[in-house]
Motif scaffolding. Structure first.
Motif, short mmCIF file in Angstrom:
data_model
loop_
_atom_site.label_atom_id
_atom_site.label_comp_id
_atom_site.label_asym_id
_atom_site.label_seq_id
_atom_site.Cartn_x
_atom_site.Cartn_y
_atom_site.Cartn_z
N ALA A 159 0.81 -1.22 0.00
CA ALA A 159 0.00 0.00 0.00
C ALA A 159 0.84 1.26 0.00
O ALA A 159 0.33 2.35 -0.30
CB ALA A 159 -0.94 0.01 1.21
N ALA A 160 2.11 1.15 0.35
CA ALA A 160 3.03 2.31 0.36
C ALA A 160 4.42 1.81 -0.01
O ALA A 160 5.34 1.84 0.81
CB ALA A 160 3.03 2.99 1.73
N PRO A 161 4.61 1.32 -1.24
CA PRO A 161 5.86 0.64 -1.61
C PRO A 161 7.11 1.51 -1.50
O PRO A 161 8.21 0.97 -1.31
CB PRO A 161 5.61 0.22 -3.07
CG PRO A 161 4.51 1.11 -3.54
CD PRO A 161 3.65 1.37 -2.35
N HIS A 162 6.97 2.80 -1.59
CA HIS A 162 8.14 3.68 -1.52
C HIS A 162 8.30 4.33 -0.14
O HIS A 162 9.19 5.17 0.05
CB HIS A 162 8.03 4.77 -2.59
CG HIS A 162 7.85 4.23 -3.98
ND1 HIS A 162 8.83 3.48 -4.61
CD2 HIS A 162 6.80 4.30 -4.84
CE1 HIS A 162 8.39 3.12 -5.81
NE2 HIS A 162 7.16 3.61 -5.97
N ARG A 174 5.35 -0.35 6.61
CA ARG A 174 5.84 0.99 6.33
C ARG A 174 5.29 2.00 7.34
O ARG A 174 4.19 1.82 7.89
CB ARG A 174 5.43 1.42 4.92
CG ARG A 174 5.93 0.51 3.80
CD ARG A 174 7.47 0.49 3.74
NE ARG A 174 7.98 0.01 2.48
CZ ARG A 174 8.49 -1.19 2.27
NH1 ARG A 174 8.53 -2.06 3.27
NH2 ARG A 174 8.96 -1.52 1.09
N SER A 175 6.06 3.05 7.54
CA SER A 175 5.60 4.12 8.43
C SER A 175 4.83 5.20 7.66
O SER A 175 4.25 6.10 8.26
CB SER A 175 6.79 4.76 9.15
OG SER A 175 7.72 5.29 8.23
N ALA A 176 4.82 5.13 6.35
CA ALA A 176 4.10 6.09 5.53
C ALA A 176 2.62 5.73 5.47
O ALA A 176 2.24 4.57 5.61
CB ALA A 176 4.67 6.13 4.12
N PRO A 177 1.75 6.73 5.26
CA PRO A 177 0.35 6.40 5.00
C PRO A 177 0.22 5.73 3.64
O PRO A 177 1.14 5.81 2.82
CB PRO A 177 -0.33 7.78 5.02
CG PRO A 177 0.75 8.74 4.65
CD PRO A 177 2.02 8.18 5.22
N PRO A 178 -0.88 5.08 3.36
CA PRO A 178 -1.04 4.44 2.05
C PRO A 178 -1.08 5.49 0.94
O PRO A 178 -1.55 6.61 1.14
CB PRO A 178 -2.37 3.70 2.18
CG PRO A 178 -3.11 4.43 3.25
CD PRO A 178 -2.07 4.89 4.22
N ASP A 179 -0.58 5.12 -0.23
CA ASP A 179 -0.60 6.04 -1.36
C ASP A 179 -2.03 6.41 -1.75
O ASP A 179 -2.29 7.53 -2.20
CB ASP A 179 0.11 5.40 -2.56
CG ASP A 179 1.60 5.19 -2.29
OD1 ASP A 179 2.12 5.81 -1.34
OD2 ASP A 179 2.22 4.40 -3.04
N ASP A 180 -2.95 5.47 -1.59
CA ASP A 180 -4.36 5.69 -1.94
C ASP A 180 -5.19 5.50 -0.66
O ASP A 180 -5.27 4.39 -0.12
CB ASP A 180 -4.78 4.68 -3.01
CG ASP A 180 -6.24 4.84 -3.42
OD1 ASP A 180 -6.93 5.70 -2.86
OD2 ASP A 180 -6.68 4.07 -4.30
N LEU A 181 -5.82 6.55 -0.18
CA LEU A 181 -6.54 6.47 1.09
C LEU A 181 -7.82 5.64 0.98
O LEU A 181 -8.38 5.24 2.01
CB LEU A 181 -6.87 7.87 1.60
CG LEU A 181 -5.68 8.69 2.10
CD1 LEU A 181 -6.13 10.02 2.69
CD2 LEU A 181 -4.86 7.93 3.14
N THR A 206 5.24 8.79 8.98
CA THR A 206 6.04 9.81 8.30
C THR A 206 5.20 10.71 7.41
O THR A 206 5.74 11.55 6.69
CB THR A 206 7.14 9.15 7.45
OG1 THR A 206 6.54 8.18 6.57
CG2 THR A 206 8.18 8.48 8.33
N GLY A 207 3.89 10.55 7.44
CA GLY A 207 3.04 11.42 6.66
C GLY A 207 2.85 12.77 7.32
O GLY A 207 3.36 13.04 8.41
N SER A 208 2.12 13.65 6.67
CA SER A 208 1.85 14.97 7.22
C SER A 208 0.74 14.90 8.26
O SER A 208 -0.04 13.94 8.30
CB SER A 208 1.43 15.92 6.10
OG SER A 208 0.16 15.55 5.59
N THR A 209 0.67 15.94 9.10
CA THR A 209 -0.42 16.01 10.07
C THR A 209 -1.76 16.14 9.36
O THR A 209 -2.77 15.59 9.80
CB THR A 209 -0.20 17.20 11.02
OG1 THR A 209 1.11 17.12 11.58
CG2 THR A 209 -1.22 17.21 12.14
#
Length: 530
Positions: free
Chosen positions: A219-222, A233-240, A274-277
């Motif tokens: 869901a967040a390959p990069h 991953r610590s990032a949010p998914p690319d597609d919510l 690691t996404g934005s607030t």
């Protein structure tokens, strides 16, 4: 608060008193229930104490004189608000040298009321040196049932076993239930572990909270990798919309079986998010909408904010509030803990007060749950057995004390995990530790009781290091729990006292007016009906 040039005078004075007292920062911390690092910052001038109460606690522990307390008041006001500072007086010599006459002495009698009020809040002084109002008494007083759910633990085990000692609620994290584990591939779900955990909680009659975190790699390959071996991953998914689908599938499966959902873990720690607030607020909004549509009775807990001892942590909390993130939740999730594991648990109340101020400034006041500690916590050395008993029980007493700030539940980290932790409650398959049994005894004391009041020190006519909470039973008996944040103290039993109970299950008769020795281990004083 960053120190100014005018604050260096206060710092020098505090440092001189500390050196004169012979106390180490650790010793002084136990006497003032502040952390060593906080005291070091005050005494080296890196920061200024946020209120005069902190100054008085340090000075009193160092045996300051009345004149020194007056001078410290002037120095603190000069450092925090020069426009309302007291008139300049000759400095107080810490070394004991003879002082010159001071203009300030004319108002000494009035100011001593302020200086000696250890629990007084910081109130602006007028240029006429008017004495602010101060009322002694409990920190709070209200009749509220003690909710068993307050006594929570984070269950960090995949076994489905539940604690073999009494607890009131469980929270699933580090239990094989990250998003990446539950949905390893798009459209493919693996519910085996969570089914086992939920069934175990239901069998034990424990309300369960599930924590979201650990985005699947697909869901967040990069995105950056989270600190786990599952590739999450610590990032949010690319597609919510992927997030929406996952939340909907999970809540649909566990409708009426999971009580609460914590939207994300350690939301301001880059190892976890690691996404934005702004994206976090949007994820919270979406999750809440799906949860409430699928299971209207479920509780939505906003993402937990960590690092609240730091300016960055509090900024994150304020920013999330400013973006109206708390509008989408029933509960605000916070990581409340001591700065260092050896700091007294009561220091969490200072942190809770800072959180309350930040929430107030943002114009929001949601109920609060304490949902965890920091990533670094697992590296701390284990406490000795007695201190583990003391700190584990006082962790929950501080939560009761903190109910005045809206703290409604607290989860001890953790239960069942194999990590080397400062305080262990129980390993899966093993017996409860002494700390766990003490927590169980504390819950027995408070079963089916109503909280009445909590207070500390001279404001409630007790020694400065003594804390007290009062409760009433269904048959109208009064219960008093007392403890110290450091050292010991001698107190007197009330006019209807008839028994004192200890956490090891022992007790002894008590008579009105008897001496009751109070230590860092809480005791229960029972009173007969008047």
């Amino acid at each position: 608060m960053v120190v100014s040039d005018t604050g260096s005078e206060l710092a020098r004075h505090l440092a001189e008193m500390k050196n004169r007292s012979g106390l180490s920062y650790s010793d002084l911390g136990r006497k003032t229930h502040m952390s060593s690092s906080t005291l070091h910052r005050y005494c080296t001038g890196k920061t200024v104490p946020p209120d005069y109460d902190a100054v008085v606690r340090i000075a009193t522990a160092c045996s300051a004189t009345d004149k020194e307390l007056i001078e410290l008041l002037r120095q603190w006001r000069l450092a925090t608000d020069p426009d309302t500072a007291l008139p300049v007086a000759d400095p107080v010599p810490v070394s004991g040298k003879k002082r010159r006459p001071q203009r300030l002495l004319r108002t000494a009698a009035a100011l001593l009321v302020i200086a000696l009020a250890v629990a007084a809040a910081s109130v602006p002084y007028t240029q006429h040196l008017g004495v602010p109002q101060h009322i002694d008494g409990p920190s709070w007083q209200k009749e509220t049932p003690v909710d068993p759910k307050l006594f929570g633990v984070t269950a960090s085990s995949r076994s489905g076993s539940m604690p073999a000692f009494r607890v009131g609620s469980v929270r699933f994290w580090d239990s094989g239930t990250r998003w990446a584990s539950l949905q390893p591939q798009p459209g493919a779900y693996e519910w085996t572990v969570l089914d086992r955990l939920v069934a175990g909680a239901q069998q034990a009659g424990l309300p369960a909270t599930l924590v979201f975190g650990g985005t699947p790699a697909w869901a967040a390959p990069h995105g950056p990798k989270a600190p786990y071996s599952d590739g999450s991953r610590s990032a949010p998914p690319d597609d919510l919309t992927v997030w929406d689908d996952f939340v909907r599938a999970l809540v649909s499966r566990y409708r009426d079986r999971i009580e609460a959902y914590e939207v994300w873990v350690h939301a301001n720690d880059a190892r976890y998010y690691t996404g934005s607030t702004e994206t976090l607020v949007e994820m919270t909004r979406r999750a809440s909408r799906v949860i409430k549509a699928t299971d209207p009775k479920a509780v939505v807990v906003c993402p937990s904010i960590t690092g609240l001892w730091t300016d960055e942590g509090r900024r994150m909390l304020r920013r999330f509030a400013e973006l109206r993130g708390y509008d989408h939740c029933d509960i605000a999730g916070l990581n409340l803990h001591q700065r260092q594991v050896l700091d007294p648990p009561e220091t969490m109340l200072d942190l809770l007060q800072q959180v309350d101020h930040a929430m107030h400034d943002a114009g929001v006041h949601p109920p609060l749950w304490n949902t965890g500690v920091t990533y670094e916590y697992v590296r701390e050395e284990p406490l000795d057995q007695q201190r583990a008993v003391d700190y584990a029980t006082r962790f929950y007493l501080v939560a009761l004390y903190g109910s005045n700030f809206g703290l409604a539940r607290t989860y001890f980290y953790n239960w069942g995990g194999g990590e080397r932790l400062p305080i262990a409650l129980q390993a899966v398959g093993g017996p409860p530790t002494q700390a766990a049994l003490a927590v169980e005894e504390l819950q027995r004391w408070l079963s089916h009781t109503m909280s009445h009041s909590c207070g500390q020190g001279v404001a409630i006519n007790l020694p400065g290091n003594v804390w007290q909470c009062q409760f009433t039973t269904a048959d109208h008996r009064s219960l008093v729990i007392r403890w110290t944040h450091g050292g010991s103290a001698t107190t007197t039993a009330g006019p209807h006292a008839d028994e004192v109970r200890h956490l090891d299950g022992t007790s002894r008769p008590l008579h009105p007016g008897d001496t009751v020795h109070i230590t860092e281990t809480p005791v229960l004083i029972m009173h007969r009906q008047p």
